[in-house]
Design an enzyme around this catalytic site. Sequence first.
Site, PDB file in Angstrom:
ATOM      1  N   LEU A 342       0.717  -1.471  -0.190  1.00  0.00           N
ATOM      2  CA  LEU A 342      -0.080  -0.131  -0.045  1.00  0.00           C
ATOM      3  C   LEU A 342       0.914   1.137  -0.101  1.00  0.00           C
ATOM      4  O   LEU A 342       1.699   1.395   0.848  1.00  0.00           O
ATOM      5  CB  LEU A 342      -0.993   0.164   1.222  1.00  0.00           C
ATOM      6  N   CYS A 426      -0.685  -0.282 -11.001  1.00  0.00           N
ATOM      7  CA  CYS A 426      -0.745   0.738 -10.415  1.00  0.00           C
ATOM      8  C   CYS A 426      -1.507   1.654 -11.487  1.00  0.00           C
ATOM      9  O   CYS A 426      -1.273   1.776 -12.819  1.00  0.00           O
ATOM     10  CB  CYS A 426       0.747   1.453 -10.365  1.00  0.00           C
TER      11      CYS A 426
END
Length: 680
Positions: A342, A426
């Site tokens: 994260l 991403c």
Amino acid sequence: MGEAGAASQSIENGTEAHESGVAAIKHEYLTTKEQFHSFIDADGKDAKSEPKASQVDSVHADSSDLIEPEAKKMKWKDGSEESNVATQESKKRARGQNKRRPFMKPSVFEGKKLCPSITQESTSKCYFGEKCKFLHDVHQYMAEKPADVGEKCHLFDVFGKCIYGVTCRFAKGHLGEDYKNLVNEELVKQWEGKGVVKNSLSKDLQHRLRKRKVPFEKSDLFLKQLNKSDKVGDAKSKWKDTQAKPAPGSELDSCRQETSLDGTNTEELEHQHDSAEKYPSSLEAAGGRLRDTNNENACQVEAEKGTPVKTIGPLTDEDVIKLRSCEKKTIDFRNKLYLAPLTTCGNLPFRRICKGFGADVTCGEMAVCTNLLQGQPSEWALLKRHHTEDLFGVQLEGAFPDTMTKCAELLNQTIDVDFVDINVGCPIDLIYNKGGGCGLMNRPAKFEQIIRGLNSVLDVPLTVKIRTGVQEKVNIAHKLIPGLREWGVSLVTLHGRSREQRYTRATDWEYIDYCAKIASPLPLFGNGDILSYEDANRAMQTSVSGVMIARGALIKPWLFTEIKEQRHWDISSSERFEILKEFTNNGLEHWGSDTQGVEKTRRFLLEWLSFLCRYIPVGLLEHVPQKINERPPYYMGRDYMETLMASQNVSDWIKISEMLLGPVPPNFNFLPKHKANSYK
């Protein structure tokens, strides 16, 4: 009758009106926005934690506050046709990241710093002498130093010595006469020789990286073979693998025919899903790409013949014998709880919290390979590993095989990890526009080169995290998974949303199930919308080998305990506050107990609180479990702290941080990284 009128009428009738995307909270805990904030501003002294009947009746005047916080309404529901145009720009600003957040330099937090030669109690004098820009007078520094945060220093109590000395914001706990730093010799001996945190960047390695004096022998050989195969072969042919293809019946061939982790023969399962009816054309295309690998050993043979090997000193077996793929380290990922990498919030102190609650696998934050190769300390800090993380990996991001392969070889030689993960999920523009992250899913040739390159230089398993695709209704993950299995990936994690969807849609677990069947015997983990053990159970009923938990761990890190113990934990506000206290202690260990370390700990604590405020206590819910995309209406907790933790106001998060880390510095400001709470 309008929505507000319907909600008001339902309250009068003693029933609940729950809109889609709004959590169902028991009627006696609901309140209005004004009452909620007035209760918090009064520190819970002028009002009771549970609203009276008269307070509920006052909701009739403004029932819209009962349904949802006003600040969140603009993100998903418009008022009239006239307001659509007026709020269009504000709706755009309510999503994504706050890219222009105010950044306060550490020098702002305190006036003049004490010279490191004094702080570290160095026997030699300051190297810069009179030209040094830092203070050398301890008494002057102590006169200007901000007041201490607390009486006891966590570092001194745990390790027996605080390396920050007089600069520590808890210095009262370990300073003697004339500001001498005290030492607990017994505790120091207990920690002597024990590495608490691994994978730090040494000054020597940083210097060699910046001077480009680090050799990349394996990467150079791979890239040379890759370039040669591109020139010799035709334009459409696959580039060649660096490892020789074994002859039938040989020892290496027997390794490739070994059974998979679940005991099923690899060859028998390799084509068991070729006849899938849902995506037939996609599978045929993927299978066609995999069949074009007939001469994969040709380039290696030519390279070995024409390239003289330069050696220094005697040769050993390690110099001339390369590990076969079946001899590399393997990890059984099945049925493990995987804490997702994260960005920002997945720091080392937070991972320690999740590890304590039962996370089996942890992974560092996404690190950009080019920044690692340049020796940037801020990027190398993302690779640090706490000694309690027994199964730990790092995640790399890159768009090209040369930088990714060199970075993987560098990490393979310098840090201690159990696996390396490639970020192919991403969604942010900065990464995607350069061809990295989700962009690699649209560049399968480069994607394959990167995977094979990393496999040629790593001694640990290689994993990949992907999304369903880039566009919202165009799934392409099932096209890539057969190739990932062939290219040597040890684990695939699939986030059940596309790049365009971000978090605005529910996770497509049906598609994850389909991809898991295609991937077999390669283990595939599913990721998305897991906030309770029931969500995890439903996910495990599919064909996945395990689950990865991301936002669910940020909202309630004790989720790992709930899954393992199969229960809903109605955790109290005091228990949740103890978790925050543990995080701050972990942060002081990691970032330091001086002013800079305290404020850095505060910043990451505030980032985490922007997720923690979304949690709704189990005892307040009309029905369990809470759904991850259901926003909480305004409600009163069972005590003041529970109500304070439910606030989505930044000033209230700062108030919580001051309970743990003391008052904020003058002119302090904070804006969370994410604008939206990612509800409906």
